[in-house]
Design a protein around this motif. Structure first.
Motif, mmCIF file in Angstrom:
data_model
loop_
_atom_site.group_PDB
_atom_site.id
_atom_site.type_symbol
_atom_site.label_atom_id
_atom_site.label_comp_id
_atom_site.label_asym_id
_atom_site.label_seq_id
_atom_site.Cartn_x
_atom_site.Cartn_y
_atom_site.Cartn_z
ATOM 1 N N MET A 77 0.722 -1.011 -0.036
ATOM 2 C CA MET A 77 -0.018 0.114 0.001
ATOM 3 C C MET A 77 1.028 1.204 -0.047
ATOM 4 N N LYS A 78 0.806 2.197 -1.195
ATOM 5 C CA LYS A 78 1.651 3.269 -1.422
ATOM 6 C C LYS A 78 1.936 4.018 -0.087
ATOM 7 N N ALA A 79 0.769 4.108 0.667
ATOM 8 C CA ALA A 79 0.661 5.004 2.008
ATOM 9 C C ALA A 79 1.525 4.423 3.152
ATOM 10 N N VAL A 80 2.015 3.202 3.094
ATOM 11 C CA VAL A 80 2.592 2.552 4.165
ATOM 12 C C VAL A 80 4.478 3.065 3.914
ATOM 13 N N PRO A 81 4.734 3.649 4.724
ATOM 14 C CA PRO A 81 6.155 4.165 4.343
ATOM 15 C C PRO A 81 7.372 2.751 4.601
ATOM 16 N N GLY A 82 8.461 2.928 4.112
ATOM 17 C CA GLY A 82 9.486 2.106 4.185
ATOM 18 C C GLY A 82 9.899 2.016 5.867
ATOM 19 N N SER A 83 10.712 1.066 5.972
ATOM 20 C CA SER A 83 11.090 1.007 7.527
ATOM 21 C C SER A 83 12.169 1.766 7.924
ATOM 22 N N LYS A 84 12.342 2.444 8.950
ATOM 23 C CA LYS A 84 13.427 3.182 9.344
ATOM 24 C C LYS A 84 14.443 2.364 9.936
ATOM 25 N N ASP A 85 14.191 0.983 10.367
ATOM 26 C CA ASP A 85 15.259 0.170 11.040
ATOM 27 C C ASP A 85 16.306 -0.048 9.747
ATOM 28 N N ASP A 86 17.554 -0.067 10.768
ATOM 29 C CA ASP A 86 18.662 -0.798 9.655
ATOM 30 C C ASP A 86 18.827 -2.223 9.693
ATOM 31 N N PRO A 87 18.521 -2.885 8.300
ATOM 32 C CA PRO A 87 18.418 -4.033 8.233
ATOM 33 C C PRO A 87 19.527 -5.081 8.739
ATOM 34 N N TYR A 88 20.831 -4.431 8.735
ATOM 35 C CA TYR A 88 21.884 -4.771 9.254
ATOM 36 C C TYR A 88 22.006 -4.954 10.880
ATOM 37 N N GLN A 89 21.243 -4.257 11.432
ATOM 38 C CA GLN A 89 21.146 -4.193 12.766
ATOM 39 C C GLN A 89 20.186 -5.309 13.538
ATOM 40 N N GLN A 90 20.201 -5.682 14.719
ATOM 41 C CA GLN A 90 19.136 -6.449 15.197
ATOM 42 C C GLN A 90 18.263 -5.186 15.910
ATOM 43 N N PHE A 91 16.968 -5.617 15.956
ATOM 44 C CA PHE A 91 16.094 -4.739 16.734
ATOM 45 C C PHE A 91 14.972 -5.487 17.333
ATOM 46 N N THR A 92 14.170 -4.729 18.229
ATOM 47 C CA THR A 92 13.158 -5.501 18.879
ATOM 48 C C THR A 92 11.812 -5.632 17.829
ATOM 49 N N GLY A 93 11.343 -6.870 18.041
ATOM 50 C CA GLY A 93 10.223 -7.102 16.866
ATOM 51 C C GLY A 93 10.502 -8.443 16.089
ATOM 52 N N LEU A 94 9.931 -8.644 15.098
ATOM 53 C CA LEU A 94 9.718 -9.823 14.405
ATOM 54 C C LEU A 94 11.293 -9.613 13.535
ATOM 55 N N ILE A 95 12.102 -10.376 13.468
ATOM 56 C CA ILE A 95 13.695 -10.288 12.778
ATOM 57 C C ILE A 95 13.897 -11.258 11.824
ATOM 58 N N HIS A 96 13.457 -12.435 11.878
ATOM 59 C CA HIS A 96 13.570 -13.220 10.845
ATOM 60 C C HIS A 96 12.578 -14.279 10.613
ATOM 61 N N LEU A 97 12.417 -14.810 9.219
ATOM 62 C CA LEU A 97 11.576 -16.157 8.963
ATOM 63 C C LEU A 97 12.711 -17.132 8.892
ATOM 64 N N ALA A 98 12.560 -18.218 9.262
ATOM 65 C CA ALA A 98 13.170 -19.316 9.344
ATOM 66 C C ALA A 98 12.481 -20.478 8.240
ATOM 67 N N MET A 99 13.178 -20.804 7.274
ATOM 68 C CA MET A 99 12.744 -21.533 6.080
ATOM 69 C C MET A 99 13.471 -22.987 6.240
ATOM 70 N N SER A 100 12.969 -24.236 6.546
ATOM 71 C CA SER A 100 13.623 -25.525 6.596
ATOM 72 C C SER A 100 13.567 -26.105 5.299
ATOM 73 N N VAL A 101 14.809 -26.411 4.608
ATOM 74 C CA VAL A 101 14.978 -26.880 3.234
ATOM 75 C C VAL A 101 15.349 -28.378 3.222
ATOM 76 N N GLY A 102 15.347 -28.867 4.618
ATOM 77 C CA GLY A 102 15.272 -30.340 4.551
ATOM 78 C C GLY A 102 16.735 -31.189 4.759
ATOM 79 N N SER A 103 17.705 -30.635 4.469
ATOM 80 C CA SER A 103 19.183 -30.959 4.672
ATOM 81 C C SER A 103 20.164 -29.923 4.745
ATOM 82 N N GLU A 104 21.351 -30.218 5.113
ATOM 83 C CA GLU A 104 22.360 -29.306 5.131
ATOM 84 C C GLU A 104 22.937 -29.183 3.766
#
Length: 129
Positions: free
Chosen positions: A57-84
């Motif tokens: 939605m164009k009215a939603v602004p981009g995040s101001k968080d630095d993606p290279y830093q950790q911050f409070t809130g949802l931080i990653h999605l873990a996707m299991s691919v089945g093997s090393e």
């Protein structure tokens, strides 16, 4: 009880949809569009039943968080691919195709085998065995 889905705002849901379809075998529903609100979304479904809603939605602004830093809130999605081996293969493929690998592949202190990459919107994706 289970988590039904996780939702993510994006400024380009077509690009994000293509990424998850190509690298994580997501299946998309038909695009939903609400012209009055200027809102669009897709639900991406994965083989295990998990779903990811990507929204724009164009009215939603981009995040101001630095993606290279950790911050409070949802931080990653873990996707299991089945093997090393698949963690290694997919991480290498993503790197070759220009996606940034932040860490790994490696074994963590708590025993996971994983890598961490950015998706096109710089959301952290943890790829696990």
């Amino acid at each position: 009880m289970k988590i039904e889905h996780v939702a993510v705002w994006s400024q380009d849901i077509e690009r994000l949809k293509t990424f998850y379809e190509r690298y994580f075998s997501a299946r998309s529903n038909e695009k939903y569009h609400n012209a009055k609100k200027g809102f669009s979304s897709y639900f991406l479904s994965f083989d295990t039943g998990a779903r990811l809603e990507i929204m724009e939605m164009k009215a939603v602004p981009g995040s101001k968080d630095d993606p290279y830093q950790q911050f409070t809130g949802l931080i990653h999605l873990a996707m299991s691919v089945g093997s090393e081996a698949e963690v290694d293969r997919l991480t290498a493929k993503l790197a070759e195709e220009g996606y940034e690998v932040l860490d790994g592949p490696r074994r963590t202190g708590d025993g996971y085998y994983e890598s961490v990459v950015f998706d096109p919107d710089k959301n952290r994706i943890e790829i696990t065995a």
